[in-house]
Design an enzyme around this catalytic site. Sequence first.
Site, short mmCIF file in Angstrom:
data_model
loop_
_atom_site.label_atom_id
_atom_site.label_comp_id
_atom_site.label_asym_id
_atom_site.label_seq_id
_atom_site.Cartn_x
_atom_site.Cartn_y
_atom_site.Cartn_z
N THR A 164 10.58 21.13 10.96
CA THR A 164 11.33 19.91 11.25
C THR A 164 12.37 20.16 12.33
OG1 THR A 164 13.34 18.92 10.32
CG2 THR A 164 12.16 20.40 8.91
N SER A 178 20.38 21.81 5.49
CA SER A 178 20.32 21.65 4.04
C SER A 178 19.48 22.82 3.50
CB SER A 178 19.63 20.34 3.65
OG SER A 178 18.23 20.45 3.88
N TYR A 211 16.76 22.54 1.96
CA TYR A 211 15.39 22.22 2.36
C TYR A 211 15.12 22.74 3.78
CZ TYR A 211 12.19 19.26 5.08
OH TYR A 211 11.25 18.82 5.96
N HIS A 212 16.04 22.45 4.69
CA HIS A 212 15.83 22.89 6.07
C HIS A 212 15.82 24.42 6.17
CE1 HIS A 212 17.03 18.65 6.79
NE2 HIS A 212 16.17 18.75 7.78
N LYS A 215 12.44 25.71 5.65
CA LYS A 215 11.59 25.57 6.84
C LYS A 215 11.86 26.68 7.84
CE LYS A 215 9.42 21.61 6.00
NZ LYS A 215 7.96 21.55 5.87
N1 LIG Z 1 8.26 12.53 6.67
C1 LIG Z 1 9.08 13.03 7.57
O1 LIG Z 1 9.93 12.33 8.12
C2 LIG Z 1 8.98 14.47 7.97
C3 LIG Z 1 9.74 14.91 9.06
C4 LIG Z 1 9.66 16.25 9.45
C5 LIG Z 1 8.83 17.11 8.75
N2 LIG Z 1 8.11 16.67 7.68
C6 LIG Z 1 7.25 17.62 6.99
O2 LIG Z 1 5.92 17.14 6.97
C7 LIG Z 1 5.26 17.51 5.77
C8 LIG Z 1 4.66 16.30 5.10
O3 LIG Z 1 5.69 15.36 4.87
P1 LIG Z 1 5.45 14.02 4.07
O4 LIG Z 1 6.50 13.08 4.49
O5 LIG Z 1 4.03 13.63 4.17
O6 LIG Z 1 5.80 14.50 2.58
P2 LIG Z 1 4.99 14.22 1.23
O7 LIG Z 1 5.84 14.71 0.12
O8 LIG Z 1 4.58 12.80 1.17
O9 LIG Z 1 3.71 15.12 1.40
C9 LIG Z 1 3.60 16.43 0.96
C10 LIG Z 1 2.43 16.52 0.00
O10 LIG Z 1 2.28 17.88 -0.39
C11 LIG Z 1 2.10 17.93 -1.78
N3 LIG Z 1 2.59 19.23 -2.26
C12 LIG Z 1 3.86 19.69 -2.29
N4 LIG Z 1 3.90 20.91 -2.84
C13 LIG Z 1 2.63 21.24 -3.17
C14 LIG Z 1 2.03 22.36 -3.77
N5 LIG Z 1 2.75 23.40 -4.17
N6 LIG Z 1 0.70 22.35 -3.95
C15 LIG Z 1 -0.06 21.30 -3.56
N7 LIG Z 1 0.45 20.20 -2.99
C16 LIG Z 1 1.79 20.17 -2.79
C17 LIG Z 1 2.87 16.76 -2.34
O11 LIG Z 1 2.39 16.36 -3.60
C18 LIG Z 1 2.66 15.70 -1.27
O12 LIG Z 1 1.55 14.90 -1.54
C19 LIG Z 1 6.30 18.23 4.92
O13 LIG Z 1 6.15 19.61 5.10
C20 LIG Z 1 7.60 17.77 5.51
O14 LIG Z 1 8.62 18.70 5.32
C21 LIG Z 1 8.16 15.36 7.28
#
Ligand SMILES: NC(=O)c1ccc[n+]([C@@H]2O[C@H](COP(=O)([O-])OP(=O)(O)OC[C@H]3O[C@@H](n4cnc5c(N)ncnc54)[C@H](O)[C@@H]3O)[C@@H](O)[C@H]2O)c1
Lengths: 503, 102
Positions: A220, A264, A266-267, A270
Amino acid sequence: MACINAKKTCWNCPAAKFKGNVDFTACGQSRNIEAENAQIMIECRRRPGLGHFEPTITFEDCPEWEEGDYGYMLKNMKVMILGIDGYLGWALALKLGKLGCKVSGVDNYWRRDCVAEKGSHTVVPIERMTDRLHAAREVHGIDINFRRIDVMDRDKLREFMDEVKPEAIVHYAECPSAPYSMVDAKHAIKVQENNVLGTLGVLFIMKDIAPEASLIKLGTMGEYGAPLTGRPLFEGIFPSDAALEWKGRKWSLGGELTPRDPVSFYHCSKVQDTFNVYEACKYWWLRSYDIMQGVIYGVHTDEIATDPRLKTRFDMDEWFGTVVNRFVAQAVLGMPLTIYGRGEQIRAFIALDDAMQCMVRLIFSPPEPGQYDVVNQVSGLFKVSDIAEAVARVGKEKFGLEIKIQRIENPRVESEKHPLEVVSKKLPNEFGFEQGVTLEKEVERMFEVLLQPEVKKRLEEKKHTIMPKTRWSGMKKESGTLEVYEPGSKEKEGFEGVLRRGA
Amino acid sequence: MEVTDKTFKQEVENYDWVVLVDFWGSWCPPCKTIEEVIARLEKEVDVKICSVNVNRNPITAKKYDIYGVPTLAIFRNGKEEERSVGSVTEGQILEMLERANK
Ligand SMILES: NC(=O)c1ccc[n+]([C@@H]2O[C@H](COP(=O)([O-])OP(=O)(O)OC[C@H]3O[C@@H](n4cnc5c(N)ncnc54)[C@H](O)[C@@H]3O)[C@@H](O)[C@H]2O)c1
C-alpha cells in the site's frame, strides 16, 4: 501501445523452465559457477517439442502469446488469486476469467468473519461463494477453481498449488484494515500474524512449487508515509541519480529501497512483507511486482455490473470502509461527511476498475527471474477535504442531496497538513496503463448503487458503525465533532499533491 | 550495446580503444536503475558502451570475476583498467570516462 510487452522473451515467461547449468546465485550474493561452459537453456512447459533451447523467443514471435487488449497475453494463463472472495479479488477473478485466463483461488472468509465480528456488514449484499461461482459460470461462462483454504495452512495451500501449477499468483489475502489493527493487542497481533506469516509461507511454497510464476503482491502507498520534507515517493526503489551526501562525501542510492514510514500496525505488516518478498527474490530467484496501491474507491467493473449476484463487497464501517466509499455512504444517509482533523491529509487513490486494469497488465508482463520491482498503483492524489467537496457536489448536482461536511477529532496519529509528491511512471509508461475513470464519475456510480432501496436499508441498519471509536492512542472513545460546514464555504489552503506520471 | 558470451571477445577484448562495460543482473535493482543512465550515455558520449547480463552470460562473468553487480569496468585495448562495483551516479560514470579518455 497495445503491444507494450512484444519484446519480452522467454526470460519473462512463466512457461520457461530453466535447464542445464544455471546457477542464478552466480552474482551478487555468492559465486559458484559449476560448469566452465555453462550455457543457459530452457525447456518450454507449453511446447515440450522444442526440446532445450536458449531463452530468446519474444512474445510477439511465440504462438503461446496472443495479441489482445492488454498487449500480448499468455493463452489460458493460469492465475491463482489468494483472497478471491474479497473486494478486489472477486472483481479481478471475473475480469481475468472473461479474458480467457484459467482462474483459481483460495479464501477462508477472513474478511466476512472480521466484519461480522465488528457487528457490521457489506452494504452491497454479496452471495455465498458457491452462488457466486455458479453465477460466474451462468453469466460469463467462467469456471473458477475455488478452494476454501487458510493461507496460513501451508500444507493445504501447497497441495492446491501443486495441483493447479499457477503461472501467476495474485496475493490479496491479507487483512486490509489499519483501524482493525489498532483496536488492541489481540487485533494487532492477529493482523500481523495473518499478513506477515501468511506471506512468508506463500514464498516458501512458491519456491518449491511455482518458482517460475510471478507473484503480484499487494502493498500500500501507506508503507511510505507522507514525509513532511516533501521528498518524492519514488516507486519503492531510488532512481540512479539519487545520492546520499554526508560530510562532503557522496554515494549513489540508485537501486536501494527507499525509506518506509508506515502509519499503523497494519501498514507495518506490509513493510515487513516488502522485505520478505525482496529477500525471497534474491535468495531463490522468485520474481515479484510489489504493488504500492493507492486507496481504492468504487463499485464498478463491467463484469460485476452485469448481474446482481456478481457484485463485489462494499463496506462503510470505521474499520473496513475506505474514505471515498464511506463519504458516499454517509451522504446517502444524510449524515455530514466525516473529515478527520484538519482534513488536509493528501492521499493517493485509484478507482476499482482502473486498479483491475493495472493488475491485468502486470500479470501479462511478468518480471524476470529474480526480479523484484515496485510499482506505485495510483491514478490521482486528493486532499481528504476535497474528496468531501467532490462527493457533496456530485450528490447535489446529480441526485439532489443536501450534504454537509463535519470535521471530527482525528482518531489516527498522522500529520494533518503536509506536502505529497508521488512518482507513478511505470504503470503508464512500461505497462500501458491508461486511466479510465475519474473520481466524479465513479462517485456518481456509487450513489446509483447505494441509493437503491435494498442497499440503503442495509446502510441504515449499520449506521452506528460509521463514527470512529478506535483511536491510535488506545483510548476507546467516539470521535467528537469539531465543526460542521457547508460544502464550498472554505477557502483553499495548504498543499496540493503532485503526481508525476510522465516518462 | 548488449554483448554476450559469444560476442564479448569480438566487441570488447578485440576492440582497440576504450570500452565501458556494464555487468548487470536482471534481479538487481541498482542495475535496473543504471540501465536508463547507460542508455542515455550511449547516445550522448563518444565511447563504446557494452552491457553484459551476468546471469545469461556466466562464462564472461566468471572469467572477469564479477563478484557483485552492477560492475562498471573500463577496458582499454581489451584489458580491464578500472572497475567500480555497486551503484554509481551519472556524474561518477562520467568521471570514469574522463579518466579513461586521457
Ligand atoms: N481496498 C483498498 O483500498 C486497498 C488499498 C491498498 C492495498 N490494499 C490491499 O489489497 C488487498 C486486497 O484488499 P481488499 O480491499 O480486496 O480486502 P479484502 O479483505 O476484501 O480481501 C482480502 C481477502 O483475503 C481473504 N483472506 C485474508 N486472510 C486470509 C487467509 N489467511 N487465508 C485465506 N484468505 C484470506 C479475506 O477473507 C478477503 O476475502 C489487501 O492485501 C489489501 O491490504 C487494499
